[in-house]
Design a protein around this motif. Structure first.
Motif, PDB file in Angstrom:
ATOM      1  N   THR A  16      31.263 -40.372  67.227  1.00 11.42           N
ATOM      2  CA  THR A  16      32.241 -39.304  67.443  1.00 11.42           C
ATOM      3  C   THR A  16      31.663 -37.967  67.016  1.00 11.42           C
ATOM      4  N   THR A  17      32.363 -36.912  67.375  1.00 10.69           N
ATOM      5  CA  THR A  17      31.916 -35.560  67.025  1.00 10.69           C
ATOM      6  C   THR A  17      31.880 -35.333  65.517  1.00 10.69           C
ATOM      7  N   ASP A  18      32.566 -36.175  64.743  1.00 12.57           N
ATOM      8  CA  ASP A  18      32.564 -36.033  63.284  1.00 12.57           C
ATOM      9  C   ASP A  18      31.219 -36.384  62.658  1.00 12.57           C
ATOM     10  N   THR A  19      30.351 -37.062  63.381  1.00 10.50           N
ATOM     11  CA  THR A  19      29.109 -37.569  62.790  1.00 10.50           C
ATOM     12  C   THR A  19      27.876 -36.837  63.285  1.00 10.50           C
ATOM     13  N   LEU A  20      28.053 -35.733  63.965  1.00  7.64           N
ATOM     14  CA  LEU A  20      26.946 -35.138  64.720  1.00  7.64           C
ATOM     15  C   LEU A  20      25.712 -34.857  63.869  1.00  7.64           C
TER      16      LEU A  20
ATOM     17  N   ASP B 136      35.707 -37.706  70.918  1.00  6.46           N
ATOM     18  CA  ASP B 136      36.318 -36.741  70.012  1.00  6.46           C
ATOM     19  C   ASP B 136      37.701 -37.241  69.613  1.00  6.46           C
ATOM     20  N   PRO B 137      37.991 -37.359  68.315  1.00 12.10           N
ATOM     21  CA  PRO B 137      39.282 -37.899  67.891  1.00 12.10           C
ATOM     22  C   PRO B 137      40.472 -37.151  68.475  1.00 12.10           C
ATOM     23  N   TYR B 138      40.402 -35.830  68.537  1.00 18.45           N
ATOM     24  CA  TYR B 138      41.518 -35.050  69.082  1.00 18.45           C
ATOM     25  C   TYR B 138      41.775 -35.447  70.538  1.00 18.45           C
ATOM     26  N   MET B 139      40.714 -35.562  71.307  1.00 18.26           N
ATOM     27  CA  MET B 139      40.863 -35.905  72.719  1.00 18.26           C
ATOM     28  C   MET B 139      41.360 -37.336  72.897  1.00 18.26           C
TER      29      MET B 139
ATOM     30  N   ASP C 216      48.808 -39.603  73.868  1.00 20.88           N
ATOM     31  CA  ASP C 216      50.056 -38.836  73.820  1.00 20.88           C
ATOM     32  C   ASP C 216      50.498 -38.322  75.186  1.00 20.88           C
ATOM     33  N   HIS C 217      49.537 -38.023  76.070  1.00 25.24           N
ATOM     34  CA  HIS C 217      49.891 -37.275  77.267  1.00 25.24           C
ATOM     35  C   HIS C 217      49.518 -37.936  78.600  1.00 25.24           C
ATOM     36  N   ALA C 218      48.635 -38.920  78.593  1.00 25.64           N
ATOM     37  CA  ALA C 218      48.217 -39.521  79.865  1.00 25.64           C
ATOM     38  C   ALA C 218      49.373 -40.293  80.505  1.00 25.64           C
ATOM     39  N   PRO C 219      49.416 -40.369  81.834  1.00 30.09           N
ATOM     40  CA  PRO C 219      50.462 -41.153  82.502  1.00 30.09           C
ATOM     41  C   PRO C 219      50.323 -42.644  82.193  1.00 30.09           C
ATOM     42  N   GLU C 220      51.424 -43.367  82.323  1.00 31.72           N
ATOM     43  CA  GLU C 220      51.448 -44.779  81.954  1.00 31.72           C
ATOM     44  C   GLU C 220      50.375 -45.593  82.675  1.00 31.72           C
TER      45      GLU C 220
END
Length: 412
Positions: A32-36, A60-63, A69-73
């Motif tokens: 993840t981006t946290d370990t760059l 990326d954790p945020y993505m 949260d937001h993608a269609p079913e």
């Protein structure tokens, strides 16, 4: 040793011992981006030993959270096919795979459990060839971890962010034997000791193990031809590697049909950014027949409903309570560490390598040999300071394996 030297030693240890990367070998890193910053050190270390190409795939954790949260079913049952092609590249090239984990234990807290289970099932189906390659040690692979801000604050909530990250780094260095400049030689000795445990258990050829502790009383059968293994594996190319950095376990495949009793978790089970805790599983004839949980019960039930094999156990692992990770006296909220501080089971698929001839067997043949097959393999911790484990021989006699949470004297 300075902090920078410790980071370099850790990167070298992962490449040289965890992966045992070979001259000219292809390496794929999932992280993840946290370990760059640390991942860059690993890339350097890989090229230093002769890697042909290092391909880093960042999430990326945020993505990730935004997707749930937001993608269609419909998205939760649709995994892009390029992901399978990407993993197949490792198999086709006889390459190596490294996960560098910095998981936020609460990343998907509050997400509808069915979204997580549908996405994981779809992913497992698409990546079936890759999953088989990992479970059969067709490729070399390893998992290591570095602190992220949110993970560190979960483990050390009373510290500042900077202090928490430093404290978690110190704990990680401690349990992976970093700091004296002798990590590689220490790991060789450590694996030799684990192999001695596995050799002893293989020599006894038990038919079952009986576990007892507060909240646990369960008998787990062992299939004919089961093999106890340590944290060291050997790939199809004959390359020794260590899948988990750290590791303290010896493990095998249990019977898929001969498990009876009940077992309670001893540490939180972090699954896909959610905490499942305070749960008890009841088994009859190898299958879970009742589930209760104080936290995350819906998600646990969704996980078990993945397929028929998800209702059964695919791995049992022995880890003494008196071990470096357990003695760190913290909950890591990360299965890589917490499973190596505690005896544990895994729901779902067994490693075919833990059955004589298992690597050459089809799924149908493995099931016929009383070894579990599933789309999932999820470890959960059961070990406690009061745990007793007895090995049951073919004549019904019992021998002490664990007493008071640790190896019995006969096995020491």
């Amino acid at each position: 040793m300075t902090f920078h030297h410790n980071l370099k030693e850790y990167a070298d240890l992962i490449v040289q011992v965890g992966l045992n990367l070979q001259q000219g070998q292809y390496l794929q890193i999932q992280t993840t981006t946290d370990t760059l910053d640390f991942t860059r050190l690993v890339v350097d270390a890989a090229y230093e030993v002769g890697a042909s190409h290092v391909d880093v795939q960042l999430s990326d954790p945020y993505m990730t959270r935004s997707f749930y949260d937001h993608a269609p079913e419909s998205s939760f049952e649709d995994v892009p096919k390029w992901i399978a092609h990407q993993r197949d590249e490792i198999i086709d090239r006889q390459g190596a795979l490294l996960w560098i984990d910095a998981e936020d234990p609460d990343l998907l807290e509050g997400v509808d459990a069915s979204k997580i289970s549908r996405q994981q099932k779809a992913s497992s189906l698409l990546l079936k060839r890759y999953r088989k390659a990992v479970m059969n040690d067709e490729i070399t692979w390893s998992i290591a971890a570095v602190p992220s801000k949110k993970w560190a604050m979960k483990v050390f909530p009373d510290l500042s962010e900077e202090q928490a990250i430093q404290a978690l780094w110190e704990k990680i260095f401690e349990v992976v034997r970093i700091g004296s400049g002798t990590a590689v030689s220490q790991w060789k000795t450590h694996i030799e000791n684990l192999n001695k445990r596995a050799d002893y258990l293989n020599s006894r050829n038990y038919t079952a193990l009986h576990y007892q502790a507060e909240g646990t009383d369960i008998t787990v059968g062992l299939p004919e031809g089961h093999i106890w293994m340590s944290g060291s594996s050997v790939s199809d190319r004959g390359v020794a590697f260590i899948a988990n950095m750290p590791t303290e376990e010896v493990y095998t495949a249990p019977s898929r049909t001969n498990v009876s009793g009940y077992v309670t978790n001893s540490k939180p089970f972090i699954y896909q950014g959610n905490r499942i805790d305070g749960f008890t599983l009841h088994f009859e004839e190898g299958k879970i027949v009742n589930v209760t949980a104080e936290h995350g019960e819906d998600l646990l039930k969704e996980l078990i409903a993945t397929d028929e094999g998800a209702t059964r156990i695919g791995e049992i692992a022995l880890v003494p309570f008196d071990s470096p990770i357990s003695n760190a006296d913290i909950i890591f909220y990360n299965t890589l560490f917490d499973e190596n501080a505690s005896n544990h089971f895994a729901l779902g698929e067994a490693y075919p390598t833990t059955l004589s001839g298992g690597k050459q067997m089809s799924e149908e043949e493995l099931i016929a040999a009383d070894v579990n097959v599933s789309l999932i393999h999820e470890d959960f911790m059961i070990g406690t300071v009061d745990m007793t484990i007895d090995g049951i021989g073919k004549d019904g006699t019992k021998e002490a394996i664990f007493r008071n949470g640790n190896w019995a004297n006969a096995i020491e």
